[in-house]
Design a protein around this motif. Sequence first.
Motif, PDB file in Angstrom:
ATOM      1  N   GLY B  45       0.783  -1.230   0.000  1.00 23.56           N
ATOM      2  CA  GLY B  45       0.000   0.000   0.000  1.00 23.56           C
ATOM      3  C   GLY B  45       0.811   1.274   0.000  1.00 23.56           C
ATOM      4  N   ALA B  46       2.067   1.209   0.496  1.00 25.25           N
ATOM      5  CA  ALA B  46       2.875   2.417   0.553  1.00 25.25           C
ATOM      6  C   ALA B  46       3.951   2.412  -0.527  1.00 25.25           C
ATOM      7  N   ALA B  47       3.698   1.647  -1.608  1.00 23.77           N
ATOM      8  CA  ALA B  47       4.702   1.506  -2.670  1.00 23.77           C
ATOM      9  C   ALA B  47       5.032   2.841  -3.332  1.00 23.77           C
ATOM     10  N   PHE B  48       4.056   3.768  -3.328  1.00 27.17           N
ATOM     11  CA  PHE B  48       4.324   5.050  -3.974  1.00 27.17           C
ATOM     12  C   PHE B  48       5.339   5.863  -3.168  1.00 27.17           C
ATOM     13  N   LEU B  49       5.585   5.465  -1.916  1.00 20.93           N
ATOM     14  CA  LEU B  49       6.675   6.046  -1.139  1.00 20.93           C
ATOM     15  C   LEU B  49       7.963   5.272  -1.381  1.00 20.93           C
ATOM     16  N   GLY B  50       7.880   3.960  -1.157  1.00 20.33           N
ATOM     17  CA  GLY B  50       9.069   3.125  -1.174  1.00 20.33           C
ATOM     18  C   GLY B  50       9.696   2.966  -2.539  1.00 20.33           C
ATOM     19  N   ASP B  51       8.869   2.959  -3.563  1.00 18.49           N
ATOM     20  CA  ASP B  51       9.391   2.736  -4.911  1.00 18.49           C
ATOM     21  C   ASP B  51      10.331   3.856  -5.350  1.00 18.49           C
ATOM     22  N   PRO B  52       9.892   5.127  -5.323  1.00 27.10           N
ATOM     23  CA  PRO B  52      10.839   6.188  -5.695  1.00 27.10           C
ATOM     24  C   PRO B  52      12.020   6.298  -4.730  1.00 27.10           C
ATOM     25  N   GLU B  53      11.795   5.949  -3.457  1.00 25.04           N
ATOM     26  CA  GLU B  53      12.901   5.996  -2.498  1.00 25.04           C
ATOM     27  C   GLU B  53      13.979   4.986  -2.873  1.00 25.04           C
ATOM     28  N   ASN B  54      13.522   3.777  -3.198  1.00 27.76           N
ATOM     29  CA  ASN B  54      14.455   2.730  -3.555  1.00 27.76           C
ATOM     30  C   ASN B  54      15.220   3.075  -4.832  1.00 27.76           C
ATOM     31  N   LYS B  55      14.465   3.587  -5.823  1.00 27.24           N
ATOM     32  CA  LYS B  55      15.101   3.968  -7.088  1.00 27.24           C
ATOM     33  C   LYS B  55      16.149   5.040  -6.848  1.00 27.24           C
ATOM     34  N   THR B  56      15.799   6.008  -5.993  1.00 27.71           N
ATOM     35  CA  THR B  56      16.724   7.103  -5.722  1.00 27.71           C
ATOM     36  C   THR B  56      18.006   6.595  -5.076  1.00 27.71           C
ATOM     37  N   LEU B  57      17.859   5.703  -4.088  1.00 27.78           N
ATOM     38  CA  LEU B  57      19.051   5.173  -3.416  1.00 27.78           C
ATOM     39  C   LEU B  57      19.934   4.433  -4.414  1.00 27.78           C
ATOM     40  N   GLU B  58      19.326   3.590  -5.250  1.00 29.71           N
ATOM     41  CA  GLU B  58      20.112   2.831  -6.224  1.00 29.71           C
ATOM     42  C   GLU B  58      20.855   3.773  -7.172  1.00 29.71           C
ATOM     43  N   LEU B  59      20.107   4.761  -7.663  1.00 26.01           N
ATOM     44  CA  LEU B  59      20.681   5.705  -8.614  1.00 26.01           C
ATOM     45  C   LEU B  59      21.885   6.429  -8.027  1.00 26.01           C
TER      46      LEU B  59
ATOM     47  N   MET C 111       2.571  -5.689 -11.661  1.00 25.03           N
ATOM     48  CA  MET C 111       3.543  -4.712 -11.181  1.00 25.03           C
ATOM     49  C   MET C 111       4.726  -4.625 -12.145  1.00 25.03           C
ATOM     50  N   LEU C 112       5.081  -5.764 -12.732  1.00 22.00           N
ATOM     51  CA  LEU C 112       6.220  -5.782 -13.654  1.00 22.00           C
ATOM     52  C   LEU C 112       5.804  -5.324 -15.046  1.00 22.00           C
ATOM     53  N   VAL C 113       4.649  -5.825 -15.517  1.00 26.36           N
ATOM     54  CA  VAL C 113       4.196  -5.480 -16.867  1.00 26.36           C
ATOM     55  C   VAL C 113       3.887  -3.990 -16.945  1.00 26.36           C
ATOM     56  N   TRP C 114       3.148  -3.497 -15.951  1.00 27.95           N
ATOM     57  CA  TRP C 114       2.833  -2.073 -15.909  1.00 27.95           C
ATOM     58  C   TRP C 114       3.721  -1.426 -14.860  1.00 27.95           C
ATOM     59  N   ASP C 115       3.147  -0.814 -13.838  1.00 23.42           N
ATOM     60  CA  ASP C 115       3.967  -0.225 -12.789  1.00 23.42           C
ATOM     61  C   ASP C 115       3.161  -0.169 -11.508  1.00 23.42           C
ATOM     62  N   LYS C 116       3.673   0.565 -10.504  1.00 16.36           N
ATOM     63  CA  LYS C 116       2.958   0.604  -9.236  1.00 16.36           C
ATOM     64  C   LYS C 116       2.163   1.891  -9.073  1.00 16.36           C
ATOM     65  N   ASN C 117       2.119   2.703 -10.133  1.00 12.08           N
ATOM     66  CA  ASN C 117       1.443   3.996 -10.012  1.00 12.08           C
ATOM     67  C   ASN C 117      -0.056   3.880 -10.215  1.00 12.08           C
ATOM     68  N   LEU C 118      -0.750   4.913  -9.761  1.00 19.38           N
ATOM     69  CA  LEU C 118      -2.175   5.034 -10.056  1.00 19.38           C
ATOM     70  C   LEU C 118      -2.323   5.617 -11.452  1.00 19.38           C
ATOM     71  N   LEU C 212      -9.889   5.705 -10.569  1.00 18.50           N
ATOM     72  CA  LEU C 212      -8.495   5.474 -10.942  1.00 18.50           C
ATOM     73  C   LEU C 212      -8.214   3.970 -10.808  1.00 18.50           C
ATOM     74  N   THR C 213      -7.093   3.561 -11.379  1.00 19.51           N
ATOM     75  CA  THR C 213      -6.793   2.146 -11.281  1.00 19.51           C
ATOM     76  C   THR C 213      -5.306   1.962 -11.028  1.00 19.51           C
ATOM     77  N   SER C 214      -4.948   0.831 -10.433  1.00 24.83           N
ATOM     78  CA  SER C 214      -3.543   0.517 -10.188  1.00 24.83           C
ATOM     79  C   SER C 214      -3.420  -0.985 -10.005  1.00 24.83           C
ATOM     80  N   TYR C 215      -2.194  -1.468  -9.837  1.00 20.21           N
ATOM     81  CA  TYR C 215      -1.985  -2.919  -9.809  1.00 20.21           C
ATOM     82  C   TYR C 215      -2.671  -3.583  -8.621  1.00 20.21           C
ATOM     83  N   ASP C 216      -2.961  -2.817  -7.550  1.00 19.92           N
ATOM     84  CA  ASP C 216      -3.542  -3.487  -6.385  1.00 19.92           C
ATOM     85  C   ASP C 216      -4.989  -3.064  -6.115  1.00 19.92           C
ATOM     86  N   VAL C 217      -5.655  -2.583  -7.143  1.00 20.80           N
ATOM     87  CA  VAL C 217      -7.016  -2.096  -6.957  1.00 20.80           C
ATOM     88  C   VAL C 217      -7.994  -3.265  -6.747  1.00 20.80           C
ATOM     89  N   GLY C 218      -7.552  -4.485  -7.127  1.00 15.08           N
ATOM     90  CA  GLY C 218      -8.465  -5.618  -7.086  1.00 15.08           C
ATOM     91  C   GLY C 218      -8.676  -6.221  -5.707  1.00 15.08           C
TER      92      GLY C 218
END
Lengths: 325, 388, 291
Positions: B45-59, C111-118, C212-218
Amino acid sequence: MLQRLASPRTGGLLALAAAIVLLPFLLSNSYFYDIAILVGLNAIVCVGLNLLIGYAGQISLGHAGFFGLGAYGSAILASRYGWPPLAAMLTTTLAVAALAFLVGRPILRLKGHYLAMATLGLGIIIFMVITTEDKFTGGPDGLSVVPFSIGEYTLRGERLWYWIVGALLLFAVWLALNLIESPAGRALRALHSSEVGAEVVGIDAARQKVMVFVISAVFASVAGSLAAHYSGFVTPGKVAFFHSIELVTMVVFGGMASTFGAVVGAAVLTTLPQLLTVFKDYEMMVFGAVMMGTMIFLPRGVVPSLGRLLELRRQGAASRSDPRT
Amino acid sequence: MKTTQAKTSIKRSLAVLAASCALFTGQAVAQEPIKVGAFLSVTGGAAFLGDPENKTLELYVEKVNAAGGVLGRKLQLVSYDSAGDAEKARTFVKRLIEQDKVDLIVGGSTTGETMAVVPLVEAAQIPFISLAGAVVIIEPVKKWVFKTPHTDRMACEKVFVDMQARKLSKIALISGAGGFDKSMRAECLKVAAKHKIEVIADETYGAGDTDMTAQLTKIKNTAGVQAVLNPGFGQGPAIVTKNYRQIGIAFPLYQSHGVASKEFINLSGAAAEGVRLPAAALLIAESLPASDPQRSVVVNYKKDYEARFKSDVSTFGGHAYDGLMLAIEAVKKAGGTDKAKVRDALEGVRGYMGTAGVVNMSATDHMGLDLTAFRMLEGKGGNWTEVK
Amino acid sequence: MSAQFMQYLLTGLTVGAIYALLALGFSIIFNASHVINFAQGEFVMIGGMAAVSLTAAGLPYLLAVPLAIAAAALVGLALEKFAVEPARGASVVTLIIITIGASIFLRGLAMLVWDKNLHPLKPFTGDTPIAIGGATILPQSLWVLGVTLAIVLALSWFFGRTLLGKAMLATSHNRLAAELVGINVRMVLFLSFGLSAALGAIAGILIAPITLTSYDVGVMLGLKGFAAAILGGLGSGMGAVVGGLVLGIAETMSAGYLSSAYKDAIAFVIILAVLFFMPSGLFGKRGGERV
């Protein structure tokens, strides 16, 4: 080896005890101890849940709720109101048992998927109360918990907790095995194969089911209380629907109606996420695939399926037998 | 039995991994790498936080190493996905400390995960820079714990100051059920009186809810409401914003720093027009005047991130950038990875310019940001502009 | 006050219609196979996400929507073929775990095919709210209600009038008897997954512009759909629709009049209460357990 584990009681108990005693030789630091403790706590829940699912044949998709009530009950009483942890734990356990007893009767009248829905609903309601009443529970961010102490003595450190959880697991398994071998246990198994048939021979099916429901809820609640004190923190994550699913998966993965299977299931599924970290982005896919794969190819669970395989082999039967038959 | 096998195999693979790392860097740098541990909500559920954070650290670990590393030593990132689960976070931090033997930790996307590991890092005495928002992380001050994002209390105050300037005093709250939402809601309720703001309606929505018109209708029909504040992140605030316009509420809508991204405007479309929120300068990087001391930091980060990942920057990735850079600065100043020295160096950071603002740490402030770090932005013509 | 009630009702109907589509998907698969497919929510996600990426690639709606539905249906067929079919005869709880495993797998894949964004999806016909009796409704909500109605009618025609539909219905009543009269039961099972996946995908495309939709909306939608199917009575088409609408309206009414924090809990309390008195849901088949 596994086959011997799966069948005779004392042999199995001795093997489990030996495993618990020998395991520390392989645990080189407190991270590994931590995993072992989590395995033990999950195993206690699963041994109880297995009585309900494996022996009484009733589904519960809400046991994380009982685990959570145990954890939060202990946490709130001990940390917010300063109760001695042991008293907090016992009070919580009694309250959970009473709750399970109250809701058990109407809920267990339901069958199959309806029962699944009702237990799921119960779990979700508990989850919502815990996340919403943040004055008591700290809400979604969770709550810090004081360490477990008895009188002046405080239980700290992974090594000490390892032995406590190990001993409790052994006790839980012993209790479950005794229950299964008792007349009540035989009644339960009769219930699993045919509820109507069991009633015809004079078993009070409803009473038996409620009894097992309460026992499994108590196992979950105690494990929850201990987990809260051990990790020093509780969050609603452990009360959520997905944790209920994890618990059921552990039971079914290890093998329904196999107490040692429940322990194996808890061990494998607790360590799996630690192993899957190597898959990085693919972690979720691999986890889903493992869940599907084992259930498709070993629908009876790992321990019974392997036990059966070994038995067949020993009998000199066809060496390439299908574990599913 | 299975467990023990599994465990020895972890150990073996880790040993192989360590050996191969040593081979790689062996000739160039004789010294051991500086190990940076991270645990982030890359999924869940908090991937929109962790995802850019992780990418930033790697970069940036890559970039720093390409530029010669720190004190002649390479950085090595060990990162785990804690998926927003506090229990997982706890176990991974144990693994980072005991097994991976990292020198410091940057991570903890959510407050729950951060708070769950605080006892561990305090006991292990290892510097930890959290990327989560709530004020409880640094209040009371914990010896080994620092954080980079603004607190939710600051966000509330920034919003309330703006409301006061617009002579809005009776407001409604609508918040989600998540940790971020509830923590900010609680902080806002605490500081409201100080800014002469009265909260006269307080609604919530659940995770994964698809429609908030019921709650908003209730707010609309509450007599006296002059403005609405929506602490929350993810999908919820975008739906709230759209529903807000749908049922035709006329008074101003404030969002939180939780949705401070270009993405929010893409998601809410025209409904985002006129919505205000507090955010770091990163969001308006290019429109900052050349004289703004923060400009070069945020413009560079934005350029690097967007060039590499082909997606818009968010302030969350910025928190990870700040965390890593603070850690590097502290290691440099400490002249090595001695944990106590690094901690002291972190506490001694003054005048560091990050994506979140100027950081002035002290023994009583382990975040070091003040209200000026926040800018009040307003959605205008499909983009964020600063309200002067 | 009445405008307020009207607003709650319209919102509840829209939310409920989506739950109904999901519940229908649960029921169709349950009828054919006695499996509760916990991956049903993922079809919603696949439909929505596929429509988003196809329209982003420049395809017009008329092309993107059928393709997105087809993609979900294919995944549904694959799920039946590779996960459910090989596990035939397994216990209820084993099958539940298989479908939950499948849903985790599909989410990881998405998550891999698309992404984690809304992602937003453009509404079919504009964004201007329509006023009805003091309340407002989005044109997209009318699409949701209209398409749901059309699907319910089409399904009742399909199951009542066509040979294939009748074969599917017969299989649900008695698998063995259906097999004896020459119905290809395996085919029916296979098709039921495709059909229910397509229904899920339609729901996903319909609501994406609103939510809106995202990979975990289901995840949550899947749970709500299951709850609606149970409330209505498993296997009953009528039950699925009524269950969905009741659940949707109950949620918005509780949010409006009681407590928005507890609206989901209230919905579940209602379901539990109904089950205590009607253990097979509102329209479920009564009858004894097989001995």
